[in-house]
Motif scaffolding. Structure first.
Motif, PDB file in Angstrom:
ATOM      1  N   GLN A  17       7.325   8.046 -26.588  1.00 57.39           N
ATOM      2  CA  GLN A  17       6.096   8.605 -26.021  1.00 57.39           C
ATOM      3  C   GLN A  17       6.341   9.314 -24.693  1.00 57.39           C
ATOM      4  OE1 GLN A  17       3.466   5.239 -25.770  1.00 57.39           O
ATOM      5  NE2 GLN A  17       3.041   5.203 -27.966  1.00 57.39           N
ATOM      6  N   THR A  18       7.244   8.782 -23.899  1.00 58.04           N
ATOM      7  CA  THR A  18       7.493   9.326 -22.561  1.00 58.04           C
ATOM      8  C   THR A  18       8.667  10.298 -22.517  1.00 58.04           C
ATOM      9  OG1 THR A  18       8.872   7.398 -22.033  1.00 58.04           O
ATOM     10  CG2 THR A  18       6.534   7.291 -21.426  1.00 58.04           C
ATOM     11  N   GLY A  19       9.435  10.379 -23.615  1.00 58.80           N
ATOM     12  CA  GLY A  19      10.604  11.259 -23.636  1.00 58.80           C
ATOM     13  C   GLY A  19      11.798  10.711 -22.897  1.00 58.80           C
ATOM     14  N   ILE A  20      11.820   9.393 -22.661  1.00 56.05           N
ATOM     15  CA  ILE A  20      12.935   8.755 -21.955  1.00 56.05           C
ATOM     16  C   ILE A  20      13.932   8.214 -22.978  1.00 56.05           C
ATOM     17  CG2 ILE A  20      13.599   6.965 -20.315  1.00 56.05           C
ATOM     18  CD1 ILE A  20      10.702   6.977 -19.301  1.00 56.05           C
ATOM     19  N   PRO A  21      15.223   8.554 -22.867  1.00 52.21           N
ATOM     20  CA  PRO A  21      16.212   7.979 -23.779  1.00 52.21           C
ATOM     21  C   PRO A  21      16.341   6.474 -23.571  1.00 52.21           C
ATOM     22  CG  PRO A  21      17.289   9.245 -22.045  1.00 52.21           C
ATOM     23  CD  PRO A  21      15.828   9.506 -21.924  1.00 52.21           C
ATOM     24  N   VAL A  22      16.403   5.732 -24.667  1.00 56.51           N
ATOM     25  CA  VAL A  22      16.437   4.274 -24.618  1.00 56.51           C
ATOM     26  C   VAL A  22      17.680   3.761 -25.335  1.00 56.51           C
ATOM     27  CG1 VAL A  22      15.292   2.153 -25.366  1.00 56.51           C
ATOM     28  CG2 VAL A  22      13.928   4.081 -24.529  1.00 56.51           C
ATOM     29  N   TRP A  23      18.474   2.986 -24.619  1.00 62.52           N
ATOM     30  CA  TRP A  23      19.603   2.269 -25.213  1.00 62.52           C
ATOM     31  C   TRP A  23      19.181   0.822 -25.400  1.00 62.52           C
ATOM     32  CZ3 TRP A  23      24.194   4.484 -26.756  1.00 62.52           C
ATOM     33  CH2 TRP A  23      24.426   5.796 -26.333  1.00 62.52           C
ATOM     34  N   ILE A  24      19.402   0.282 -26.602  1.00 61.07           N
ATOM     35  CA  ILE A  24      18.987  -1.084 -26.891  1.00 61.07           C
ATOM     36  C   ILE A  24      20.190  -1.925 -27.315  1.00 61.07           C
ATOM     37  CG2 ILE A  24      16.644  -0.427 -27.550  1.00 61.07           C
ATOM     38  CD1 ILE A  24      17.522  -0.699 -30.480  1.00 61.07           C
ATOM     39  N   SER A  25      20.165  -3.191 -26.933  1.00 60.75           N
ATOM     40  CA  SER A  25      21.158  -4.156 -27.400  1.00 60.75           C
ATOM     41  C   SER A  25      20.443  -5.102 -28.350  1.00 60.75           C
ATOM     42  CB  SER A  25      21.757  -4.935 -26.228  1.00 60.75           C
ATOM     43  OG  SER A  25      22.685  -5.889 -26.690  1.00 60.75           O
ATOM     44  N   MET A  26      20.888  -5.137 -29.586  1.00 60.97           N
ATOM     45  CA  MET A  26      20.193  -5.884 -30.626  1.00 60.97           C
ATOM     46  C   MET A  26      20.726  -7.306 -30.751  1.00 60.97           C
ATOM     47  SD  MET A  26      19.744  -2.947 -33.557  1.00 60.97           S
ATOM     48  CE  MET A  26      18.586  -3.972 -34.494  1.00 60.97           C
ATOM     49  N   GLU A  27      19.797  -8.251 -30.833  1.00 69.14           N
ATOM     50  CA  GLU A  27      20.152  -9.646 -31.067  1.00 69.14           C
ATOM     51  C   GLU A  27      20.094  -9.909 -32.564  1.00 69.14           C
ATOM     52  OE1 GLU A  27      17.110 -11.583 -28.820  1.00 69.14           O
ATOM     53  OE2 GLU A  27      18.285 -11.574 -26.973  1.00 69.14           O
ATOM     54  N   GLU A  28      21.119 -10.527 -33.092  1.00 70.12           N
ATOM     55  CA  GLU A  28      21.154 -10.768 -34.530  1.00 70.12           C
ATOM     56  C   GLU A  28      22.074 -11.947 -34.823  1.00 70.12           C
ATOM     57  OE1 GLU A  28      20.074 -10.839 -38.013  1.00 70.12           O
ATOM     58  OE2 GLU A  28      19.401  -8.979 -37.091  1.00 70.12           O
ATOM     59  N   ARG A  29      21.739 -12.721 -35.839  1.00 71.13           N
ATOM     60  CA  ARG A  29      22.641 -13.778 -36.294  1.00 71.13           C
ATOM     61  C   ARG A  29      23.900 -13.129 -36.867  1.00 71.13           C
ATOM     62  NH1 ARG A  29      20.745 -18.935 -36.684  1.00 71.13           N
ATOM     63  NH2 ARG A  29      18.493 -19.226 -36.407  1.00 71.13           N
ATOM     64  N   MET A  30      25.049 -13.659 -36.504  1.00 71.55           N
ATOM     65  CA  MET A  30      26.318 -13.089 -36.953  1.00 71.55           C
ATOM     66  C   MET A  30      27.175 -14.163 -37.592  1.00 71.55           C
ATOM     67  SD  MET A  30      27.289 -10.715 -33.659  1.00 71.55           S
ATOM     68  CE  MET A  30      26.106  -9.528 -32.996  1.00 71.55           C
ATOM     69  N   ALA A  31      28.093 -13.724 -38.464  1.00 71.04           N
ATOM     70  CA  ALA A  31      29.032 -14.649 -39.084  1.00 71.04           C
ATOM     71  C   ALA A  31      30.430 -14.431 -38.508  1.00 71.04           C
ATOM     72  CB  ALA A  31      29.032 -14.469 -40.595  1.00 71.04           C
ATOM     73  N   CYS A  32      31.084 -13.341 -38.909  1.00 71.61           N
ATOM     74  CA  CYS A  32      32.460 -13.117 -38.438  1.00 71.61           C
ATOM     75  C   CYS A  32      32.505 -12.572 -37.017  1.00 71.61           C
ATOM     76  CB  CYS A  32      33.203 -12.176 -39.383  1.00 71.61           C
ATOM     77  SG  CYS A  32      32.638 -10.455 -39.314  1.00 71.61           S
ATOM     78  N   GLY A  33      31.554 -11.718 -36.651  1.00 69.85           N
ATOM     79  CA  GLY A  33      31.528 -11.135 -35.321  1.00 69.85           C
ATOM     80  C   GLY A  33      32.459  -9.958 -35.120  1.00 69.85           C
ATOM     81  N   ILE A  34      33.180  -9.550 -36.170  1.00 75.70           N
ATOM     82  CA  ILE A  34      34.152  -8.463 -36.021  1.00 75.70           C
ATOM     83  C   ILE A  34      33.931  -7.337 -37.035  1.00 75.70           C
ATOM     84  CG2 ILE A  34      35.930  -9.915 -34.989  1.00 75.70           C
ATOM     85  CD1 ILE A  34      37.257 -10.118 -37.744  1.00 75.70           C
ATOM     86  N   GLY A  35      32.819  -7.363 -37.772  1.00 75.91           N
ATOM     87  CA  GLY A  35      32.474  -6.263 -38.666  1.00 75.91           C
ATOM     88  C   GLY A  35      33.007  -6.360 -40.070  1.00 75.91           C
ATOM     89  N   ALA A  36      33.591  -7.501 -40.443  1.00 69.58           N
ATOM     90  CA  ALA A  36      34.200  -7.617 -41.769  1.00 69.58           C
ATOM     91  C   ALA A  36      33.238  -8.097 -42.844  1.00 69.58           C
ATOM     92  CB  ALA A  36      35.403  -8.565 -41.708  1.00 69.58           C
ATOM     93  N   CYS A  37      32.271  -8.946 -42.479  1.00 65.57           N
ATOM     94  CA  CYS A  37      31.466  -9.610 -43.499  1.00 65.57           C
ATOM     95  C   CYS A  37      30.161  -8.891 -43.836  1.00 65.57           C
ATOM     96  CB  CYS A  37      31.153 -11.043 -43.070  1.00 65.57           C
ATOM     97  SG  CYS A  37      29.978 -11.163 -41.696  1.00 65.57           S
TER      98      CYS A  37
END
Length: 262
Positions: A207-227
Motif C-alpha cells: 500500500q505504501t510502496g515500501i520494499p519489505v524483507w520478511i523472515s519466515m518462521e516455519e517448522r523444519m526437519a533437516c534445516g539444510i534444504g534436503a527434505c
C-alpha cells in the motif's frame, strides 16, 4: 557459505519472560561468518529426539566468538535447552539459511529503516538493529507487558514503538495498529514474526510502496534444504524443485515479500 557442526559451550543462560529464554554459546567457527537473519540447529542430548531444533540468531559477538539465542519453550526439545546451565555443551550446526541484506544500498545512512517484530520473531532483529547504518525505528509486538529484549532495542534503535494485545503497553492491538497510530514511515522494512503478522506487513508495504524483507518462521526437519519439509509457495518457479516452491531453511528464511505467497 560452509556449514559447521561443533560442540558449543554454554556461557550464559537467563529467563527473559514467561516461557522465553536466552542462551549464549561459545562457537567461534559459526559466529565469525554468521549474519543477521540466519539460524542454527541445536541437537538435544536425548537420543530419542533425532531432529535438531532451529533457532534464529539474536546476537553475534564475532570478537569473542559467541552467539546469543533467544527462544520460546514450545516442546520437549526447547524445554530441555531451558534446563541447561553454563559450562554444559550442546551440539549445533550453522550458520544456516540466508540472512537480511545488510551492507547494500538499502542500509545507506540516508535511509529510514523500519524493523517490525512480533513475539519470538523479535530476537532475530536485534543484531540487525546493531549493523544498520540508517535511522532505525523498531516496532515490537507482544502479548502483554511481560516483554523481552525491549531495553536492548531502546539502546540500539533510534525510535521504539510497541504494541500489546491487551493494551497494557503501547498501542492496543498488533504492530500494524501501532504503525498507524504512531505514523511510522520508512524507506525499507525488515520483519519477522508469525504468518498473520507478515501478511499484514506485506500488505502495508504494498500500500505504501515500501520494499519489505520478511523472515519466515516455519517448522523444519533437516534445516539444510534436503527434505522439502518447510516449503512455501513462491511467485516464481524454483530452480531446485521446478515448481512454485521455496525452501524456507535453504532459500530463506529471509525473502523479499513479493517473492512468496503468504
Amino acid at each position: 557459505m560452509a556449514k559447521i557442526q561443533c560442540m558449543a559451550k554454554i556461557t550464559e543462560t537467563a529467563r527473559l519472560a514467561e516461557g522465553v529464554y536466552s542462551m549464549w554459546l561459545q562457537a567461534q567457527e559459526i559466529a565469525m561468518p554468521a549474519v543477521p537473519g540466519q539460524f542454527v540447529s541445536l541437537y538435544c542430548q536425548d537420543g530419542d529426539k533425532l531432529l535438531p531444533r532451529p533457532i534464529s540468531l539474536c546476537e553475534i559477538d564475532r570478537e569473542q566468538g559467541r552467539l546469543r539465542l533467544v527462544y520460546r519453550v514450545v516442546g520437549a526439545g526447547t524445554e530441555e535447552f531451558s534446563r541447561m546451565a553454563p559450562g554444559e555443551e550442546i551440539r549445533i550446526l550453522g550458520p544456516l539459511g540466508n540472512g537480511f541484506p545488510v551492507g547494500n544500498n538499502a542500509t545507506e545512512k540516508n535511509k529510514k529503516v523500519v524493523l517490525i517484530g512480533g513475539g519470538i520473531g523479535i530476537p532475530p532483529l536485534l543484531q540487525l538493529s546493531k549493523e544498520l547504518c540508517g535511522e532505525v525505528t523498531a516496532v515490537l509486538g507482544y502479548r502483554d507487558s511481560d516483554t523481552f529484549l525491549l531495553e536492548e532495542f531502546q539502546k540500539e534503535a533510534d525510535h521504539v514503538v510497541t504494541a500489546t494485545e491487551d493494551g497494557s503497553l503501547g498501542t492496543k492491538g498488533n504492530v500494524i495498529d501501532a504503525i498507524r497510530a504512531e505514523g511510522v514511515q520508512g524507506d525499507i522494512v525488515y520483519s519477522c514474526g508469525p504468518l498473520p503478522m507478515l501478511r499484514g506487513v506485506k500488505e502495508w508495504g504494498l500500500q505504501t510502496g515500501i520494499p519489505v524483507w520478511i523472515s519466515m518462521e516455519e517448522r523444519m526437519a533437516c534445516g539444510i534444504g534436503a527434505c522439502l519439509g518447510c516449503v512455501c509457495q513462491s511467485t516464481d518457479v524454483d530452480s531446485h524443485s521446478m515448481v512454485k516452491n521455496k525452501r524456507i531453511c535453504k532459500d530463506g528464511p529471509v525473502f523479499l515479500s513479493t517473492e512468496v505467497e503468504l
